[in-house]
Design a protein around this motif. Structure first.
Motif, PDB file in Angstrom:
ATOM      1  N   ILE A  86     -21.029 -44.807 -12.079  1.00 46.22           N
ATOM      2  CA  ILE A  86     -20.500 -43.453 -12.284  1.00 46.22           C
ATOM      3  C   ILE A  86     -19.386 -43.117 -11.298  1.00 46.22           C
ATOM      4  CG2 ILE A  86     -21.087 -41.005 -12.302  1.00 46.22           C
ATOM      5  CD1 ILE A  86     -23.904 -41.800 -13.203  1.00 46.22           C
ATOM      6  N   LEU A  87     -19.669 -43.224 -10.003  1.00 46.30           N
ATOM      7  CA  LEU A  87     -18.683 -42.830  -8.989  1.00 46.30           C
ATOM      8  C   LEU A  87     -17.403 -43.667  -9.045  1.00 46.30           C
ATOM      9  CD1 LEU A  87     -20.973 -42.047  -5.907  1.00 46.30           C
ATOM     10  CD2 LEU A  87     -19.891 -40.450  -7.499  1.00 46.30           C
ATOM     11  N   PRO A  88     -17.488 -45.008  -9.107  1.00 48.29           N
ATOM     12  CA  PRO A  88     -16.234 -45.780  -9.169  1.00 48.29           C
ATOM     13  C   PRO A  88     -15.432 -45.530 -10.439  1.00 48.29           C
ATOM     14  CG  PRO A  88     -18.132 -47.213  -9.472  1.00 48.29           C
ATOM     15  CD  PRO A  88     -18.662 -45.900  -9.007  1.00 48.29           C
ATOM     16  N   LYS A  89     -16.112 -45.303 -11.559  1.00 41.26           N
ATOM     17  CA  LYS A  89     -15.384 -45.045 -12.797  1.00 41.26           C
ATOM     18  C   LYS A  89     -14.711 -43.675 -12.770  1.00 41.26           C
ATOM     19  CE  LYS A  89     -17.833 -48.209 -15.852  1.00 41.26           C
ATOM     20  NZ  LYS A  89     -18.661 -48.385 -17.060  1.00 41.26           N
ATOM     21  N   MET A  90     -15.349 -42.715 -12.122  1.00 35.54           N
ATOM     22  CA  MET A  90     -14.711 -41.409 -11.958  1.00 35.54           C
ATOM     23  C   MET A  90     -13.452 -41.536 -11.101  1.00 35.54           C
ATOM     24  SD  MET A  90     -18.026 -38.919 -11.391  1.00 35.54           S
ATOM     25  CE  MET A  90     -16.975 -37.540 -10.931  1.00 35.54           C
ATOM     26  N   TYR A  91     -13.554 -42.296 -10.017  1.00 30.26           N
ATOM     27  CA  TYR A  91     -12.396 -42.490  -9.137  1.00 30.26           C
ATOM     28  C   TYR A  91     -11.286 -43.254  -9.857  1.00 30.26           C
ATOM     29  CZ  TYR A  91      -9.647 -43.895  -5.073  1.00 30.26           C
ATOM     30  OH  TYR A  91      -8.623 -44.098  -4.183  1.00 30.26           O
ATOM     31  N   PHE A 131     -19.064 -54.526  -4.601  1.00 32.04           N
ATOM     32  CA  PHE A 131     -18.380 -55.372  -5.579  1.00 32.04           C
ATOM     33  C   PHE A 131     -18.648 -54.888  -6.999  1.00 32.04           C
ATOM     34  CE2 PHE A 131     -17.805 -59.302  -8.088  1.00 32.04           C
ATOM     35  CZ  PHE A 131     -16.510 -59.618  -7.693  1.00 32.04           C
ATOM     36  N   SER A 132     -19.883 -54.472  -7.264  1.00 26.06           N
ATOM     37  CA  SER A 132     -20.219 -53.926  -8.581  1.00 26.06           C
ATOM     38  C   SER A 132     -19.399 -52.677  -8.873  1.00 26.06           C
ATOM     39  CB  SER A 132     -21.714 -53.605  -8.648  1.00 26.06           C
ATOM     40  OG  SER A 132     -22.045 -52.965  -9.861  1.00 26.06           O
ATOM     41  N   ALA A 133     -19.240 -51.831  -7.858  1.00 28.70           N
ATOM     42  CA  ALA A 133     -18.451 -50.611  -8.032  1.00 28.70           C
ATOM     43  C   ALA A 133     -16.993 -50.939  -8.342  1.00 28.70           C
ATOM     44  CB  ALA A 133     -18.547 -49.753  -6.771  1.00 28.70           C
ATOM     45  N   MET A 134     -16.440 -51.908  -7.636  1.00 30.07           N
ATOM     46  CA  MET A 134     -15.039 -52.265  -7.847  1.00 30.07           C
ATOM     47  C   MET A 134     -14.821 -52.892  -9.224  1.00 30.07           C
ATOM     48  SD  MET A 134     -13.567 -51.165  -5.172  1.00 30.07           S
ATOM     49  CE  MET A 134     -11.933 -51.886  -5.308  1.00 30.07           C
ATOM     50  N   VAL A 135     -15.742 -53.752  -9.639  1.00 33.42           N
ATOM     51  CA  VAL A 135     -15.601 -54.394 -10.949  1.00 33.42           C
ATOM     52  C   VAL A 135     -15.775 -53.372 -12.070  1.00 33.42           C
ATOM     53  CG1 VAL A 135     -16.583 -56.113 -12.508  1.00 33.42           C
ATOM     54  CG2 VAL A 135     -16.302 -56.656 -10.097  1.00 33.42           C
ATOM     55  N   SER A 136     -16.769 -52.500 -11.934  1.00 33.32           N
ATOM     56  CA  SER A 136     -16.994 -51.477 -12.962  1.00 33.32           C
ATOM     57  C   SER A 136     -15.810 -50.523 -13.047  1.00 33.32           C
ATOM     58  CB  SER A 136     -18.272 -50.689 -12.647  1.00 33.32           C
ATOM     59  OG  SER A 136     -19.399 -51.515 -12.673  1.00 33.32           O
ATOM     60  N   ILE A 196     -33.820 -48.339  -7.997  1.00 30.93           N
ATOM     61  CA  ILE A 196     -32.750 -49.344  -8.002  1.00 30.93           C
ATOM     62  C   ILE A 196     -31.778 -49.098  -9.154  1.00 30.93           C
ATOM     63  CG2 ILE A 196     -32.267 -51.803  -8.301  1.00 30.93           C
ATOM     64  CD1 ILE A 196     -34.982 -52.304  -6.880  1.00 30.93           C
ATOM     65  N   THR A 197     -32.315 -48.776 -10.324  1.00 38.08           N
ATOM     66  CA  THR A 197     -31.453 -48.478 -11.476  1.00 38.08           C
ATOM     67  C   THR A 197     -30.584 -47.258 -11.210  1.00 38.08           C
ATOM     68  OG1 THR A 197     -33.133 -49.393 -12.969  1.00 38.08           O
ATOM     69  CG2 THR A 197     -31.433 -47.996 -13.943  1.00 38.08           C
ATOM     70  N   ALA A 198     -31.166 -46.243 -10.577  1.00 39.06           N
ATOM     71  CA  ALA A 198     -30.399 -45.038 -10.248  1.00 39.06           C
ATOM     72  C   ALA A 198     -29.276 -45.361  -9.268  1.00 39.06           C
ATOM     73  CB  ALA A 198     -31.327 -43.977  -9.665  1.00 39.06           C
ATOM     74  N   LEU A 199     -29.557 -46.223  -8.292  1.00 43.16           N
ATOM     75  CA  LEU A 199     -28.521 -46.612  -7.331  1.00 43.16           C
ATOM     76  C   LEU A 199     -27.385 -47.363  -8.011  1.00 43.16           C
ATOM     77  CD1 LEU A 199     -30.563 -47.766  -4.197  1.00 43.16           C
ATOM     78  CD2 LEU A 199     -29.038 -45.801  -4.369  1.00 43.16           C
ATOM     79  N   ILE A 200     -27.743 -48.279  -8.911  1.00 42.29           N
ATOM     80  CA  ILE A 200     -26.713 -49.045  -9.617  1.00 42.29           C
ATOM     81  C   ILE A 200     -25.853 -48.123 -10.474  1.00 42.29           C
ATOM     82  CG2 ILE A 200     -26.327 -50.804 -11.385  1.00 42.29           C
ATOM     83  CD1 ILE A 200     -28.771 -52.270 -10.346  1.00 42.29           C
ATOM     84  N   LEU A 201     -26.499 -47.196 -11.176  1.00 37.32           N
ATOM     85  CA  LEU A 201     -25.748 -46.287 -12.041  1.00 37.32           C
ATOM     86  C   LEU A 201     -24.839 -45.363 -11.238  1.00 37.32           C
ATOM     87  CD1 LEU A 201     -28.427 -45.273 -14.714  1.00 37.32           C
ATOM     88  CD2 LEU A 201     -26.418 -46.715 -15.045  1.00 37.32           C
ATOM     89  N   LEU A 202     -25.371 -44.831 -10.134  1.00 38.21           N
ATOM     90  CA  LEU A 202     -24.594 -43.865  -9.356  1.00 38.21           C
ATOM     91  C   LEU A 202     -23.489 -44.538  -8.551  1.00 38.21           C
ATOM     92  CD1 LEU A 202     -24.225 -40.932  -8.401  1.00 38.21           C
ATOM     93  CD2 LEU A 202     -25.856 -41.421  -6.568  1.00 38.21           C
ATOM     94  N   LEU A 203     -23.871 -45.537  -7.747  1.00 40.30           N
ATOM     95  CA  LEU A 203     -22.909 -46.167  -6.843  1.00 40.30           C
ATOM     96  C   LEU A 203     -22.089 -47.263  -7.513  1.00 40.30           C
ATOM     97  CD1 LEU A 203     -25.156 -46.486  -3.643  1.00 40.30           C
ATOM     98  CD2 LEU A 203     -23.577 -44.644  -4.258  1.00 40.30           C
ATOM     99  N   GLY A 204     -22.678 -47.919  -8.513  1.00 42.03           N
ATOM    100  CA  GLY A 204     -21.986 -49.036  -9.135  1.00 42.03           C
ATOM    101  C   GLY A 204     -21.308 -48.725 -10.447  1.00 42.03           C
TER     102      GLY A 204
END
Length: 218
Positions: free
Chosen positions: A158-163, A61-66, A148-156
């Motif tokens: 960086i990756l969704p915003k690139m897509y 959900f964080s990835a989709m919202v971001s 945890i911060t790295a997971l949020i940044l990467l999965l929530g």
């Protein structure tokens, strides 16, 4: 003298190594790995399993919202023109949401912050339930904060915003309905944020106007 679990594990490891008739490097590393697992990894439980499932849902959900922030605000004139000509309901909804961009952005930021806070709290709970790191506060800090911060940044983030930057229309259509619900849900909070940003924008505009007049008078 009190001996904690980590010290007990080290003592047990040394005893195992001494008990080996001809200790080799492979045997030492294997026994060390088993002892470390026994000492620092707690038994897997239903609580941990449910928490992990909820954590994955929150990360998604964080990835989709971001990603929706980039998706909506990356729509160019060509995209908007196609959406206007489209008969799709989601396309019309995207145009409706973009009529109030500040409200949309405020809702995205509020929802994303709520989800990220929930991810941090749940991740800390999982780490405390799954790993016994009470004797190693630095390692506990690394696991609970850095990882945890790295997971949020990467999965929530960086990756969704690139897509979303590559496929803004597709991403916006997938999130239009959700954001429409979130706008209604967070309307009071987003109103405060929108008013505060409008106040700041007015102050900046007023200062720019005063500066321009002073420059002209000089």
């Amino acid at each position: 003298m009190y001996i904690n679990s980590s010290e007990t594990a080290i003592i047990a490891l040394l005893e195992k190594i001494k008990s080996l008739e001809e200790p080799d490097s492979a045997g030492i590393f294997y026994n060390a790995f088993i002892v470390i697992l026994d000492a620092f990894v707690q038994p897997f439980s239903i609580t941990i399993l449910v928490s992990l499932v909820v954590l994955l849902v929150l990360l998604f959900f964080s990835a989709m919202v971001s990603g929706s922030e980039i998706g909506f605000f990356s729509l160019g004139p060509q995209h908007l023109e196609k959406l206007k000509q489209s008969t799709s309901g989601r396309g019309k909804l995207i145009l409706k949401l973009l009529e109030r961009p500040k409200r949309l952005l405020a809702t995205i930021l509020i929802a994303n912050n709520f989800v990220n806070v929930a991810i941090v709290i749940l991740s800390t709970f999982i780490a405390s339930q799954w790993f016994n790191l009470s004797s190693f506060p630095v390692l506990a800090f690394i696991v609970q904060v850095v990882v945890i911060t790295a997971l949020i940044l990467l999965l929530g983030e960086i990756l969704p915003k690139m897509y979303a930057s590559v496929y803004p229309v597709r991403f916006s259509k997938s999130m239009a309905g959700v954001l429409n619900v979130l706008i209604k849900m967070f309307y009071p909070l987003s109103s405060i944020l929108v008013r505060s940003t409008s106040f700041l924008d007015n102050r900046v505009a007023r200062k720019s106007h005063v500066l321009s007049r002073s420059e002209l008078s000089d």
